[in-house]
Every structure is written in structure tokens, then in C-alpha cells.
Design an enzyme around this catalytic site. Structure first.
Site, PDB file in Angstrom:
ATOM      1  N   CYS A 136       0.833  -1.192   0.000  1.00  0.00           N
ATOM      2  CA  CYS A 136       0.000   0.000   0.000  1.00  0.00           C
ATOM      3  C   CYS A 136       0.878   1.256   0.000  1.00  0.00           C
ATOM      4  O   CYS A 136       1.717   1.432  -0.872  1.00  0.00           O
ATOM      5  CB  CYS A 136      -0.953  -0.065   1.194  1.00  0.00           C
ATOM      6  SG  CYS A 136      -2.288   1.157   1.175  1.00  0.00           S
ATOM      7  N   ILE A 137       0.748   2.130   0.995  1.00  0.00           N
ATOM      8  CA  ILE A 137       1.504   3.377   1.068  1.00  0.00           C
ATOM      9  C   ILE A 137       2.886   3.186   1.710  1.00  0.00           C
ATOM     10  O   ILE A 137       3.754   4.069   1.619  1.00  0.00           O
ATOM     11  CB  ILE A 137       0.697   4.440   1.854  1.00  0.00           C
ATOM     12  CG1 ILE A 137       1.228   5.853   1.601  1.00  0.00           C
ATOM     13  CG2 ILE A 137       0.684   4.113   3.342  1.00  0.00           C
ATOM     14  CD1 ILE A 137       0.933   6.391   0.224  1.00  0.00           C
TER      15      ILE A 137
END
Length: 221
Positions: A136-137
Site C-alpha cells: 500500500c503506502i
């Protein structure tokens, strides 16, 4: 397989901590593959607390380790107790907590800094040649962990976060939600997860591949 894997959490909840689905899927797959898992989190205040029903900031303070313990069913340790030599691999799920509590990416973008204890541990894994998985991030931390030229993904090349990691020195590769990007030189595996996922099953497809590949790399040592 019996590999020992450290998992760093960043709170509990997508908007101010670890993304719950990503974290649970990661822990589930590690268990399915027979890995021994120890969760860790920094013992620090969250950047802020978000009401996940309304999206509004709440006038209170919460602790990252205490909140992460919700996800780990209490089986979690202070990140300061983690030692790379005790584990075969490291994985960090996403959620805004990775960009708010593990680093300052949410507020500073390409000028962000990784929390010192997170950076020290991740770099210890990198320097020991042990595989790291970021989803993800979380790959916004890759350049600071591994240095310029590291290859990672946040999904789409057009995303603001992807452009920021390029500015930070990483090489970004576009990736479908159900796939992974591997940097063989650095033993880094990344997947978009909820940067692109529109369902839990879409997120799981890439996360399962990430976990499987990280464990395979750990077995090659």
C-alpha cells in the site's frame, strides 16, 4: 517453513493507523505458510485520531502501540525490542498510519522522514540481506531504507504518491492490484493493496503473493 517474520503495525484503522484488512490478510497468510510471527509497533502518540465513521479528526490522543495491540490480539511488542538478527524477514502493511505514524509522508510528501526506530530496524534487515515486504503506502519509505534506485510500486505511475517516491530517489513500477513488484538486488517486495483494491479479495490477491515471495526469499538464504 517455520521462518520468523517481524510485522510492524502503525495503529488500528485505515485513516490513522494500519489498514485492518491488509494487516489481517498478512497475518493470515503468514500463519497459513507456517511462519512464526511477532508484531511490533512504535510506542509513540499517533499523529491524530480519525473518526472512521465521519472522517473527521477527533479531539483525543491515542498511542500507536496500544492501538496496534487491538490488531495483534495483545501479542505485540514495543518496536524498540525488535532485533533484525532474531528474524528472517520484515513486513509492513499499509494504511495511513504508515504515512502518519511510521513516517511523515502524509504531511511532508517527498521531504518525509521515516521514524528513526522504524528506519533503523528496516535498514538492519536490508544490510543483512534479509527480505522486506512493503504494501500500500508503505513503499514511500523504500528510498530512505534502501537508498536511491530501489524499485517499488504503489500501483499507478500517475498517483501523487508514486511521483513523490520518484522524487525521493526510488524507481517506481506500475503494478496491477493482484500482483507484486520485486527488486532482486535489495530483496524488496511491494504490492499496491488498497492503493488500488476495490474489495478485500482484490487486496488479498497481491498480499498473498507478497507474503509468499518474501518467505521464498527468506528460504533462499
Amino acid at each position: 517453513m517455520n521462518k520468523k517474520v517481524a510485522v510492524i503495525l502503525s495503529g488500528c484503522g485505515v485513516y490513522d493507523g494500519s489498514e485492518i484488512y491488509e494487516s489481517v490478510i498478512t497475518l493470515l497468510r503468514l500463519d497459513q505458510r507456517g511462519a512464526q510471527v511477532q508484531c511490533f509497533a512504535p510506542n509513540v502518540p499517533q499523529l491524530h485520531v480519525i473518526n472512521h465513521l465521519t472522517g473527521e479528526e477527533m479531539p483525543e490522543s491515542r498511542n500507536v502501540l496500544t492501538e496496534s495491540a487491538r490488531l495483534a490480539r495483545g501479542q505485540i511488542k514495543d518496536l524498540r525490542e525488535a532485533r533484525a538478527e532474531d528474524f528472517d524477514a520484515l513486513i509492513m502493511p499499509g494504511g495511513f498510519g504508515a504515512a502518519k505514524n511510521l513516517s511523515t509522508f502524509a504531511t511532508e510528501g517527498a521531504a518525509a522522514k521515516v521514524l528513526p526506530e522504524v528506519l533503523a530496524l528496516a535498514q538492519a534487515f536490508a544490510q543483512a540481506g534479509k527480505p522486506v515486504g512493503l504494501m500500500c503506502i508503505a513503499p514511500t519509505m523504500a528510498a530512505q531504507i534502501f537508498g536511491a534506485g530501489v524499485v517499488c510500486t504503489l500501483g499507478s505511475d500517475d498517483a501523487d504518491a508514486a511521483r513523490a517516491v520518484v522524487t525521493m530517489g526510488a524507481e517506481h513500477q506500475a503494478c496491477d492490484v493482484g500482483d507484486i513488484v520485486e527488486d532482486p538486488q535489495h530483496k524488496l517486495v511491494t504490492t499496491p493493496a488498497y492503493m488500488l483494491a476495490e474489495s478485500i479479495s482484490e487486496a488479498a490477491a497481491g498480499i498473498y503473493k507478497l507474503v509468499d515471495r518474501v518467505l521464498e526469499l527468506a528460504s533462499e538464504d
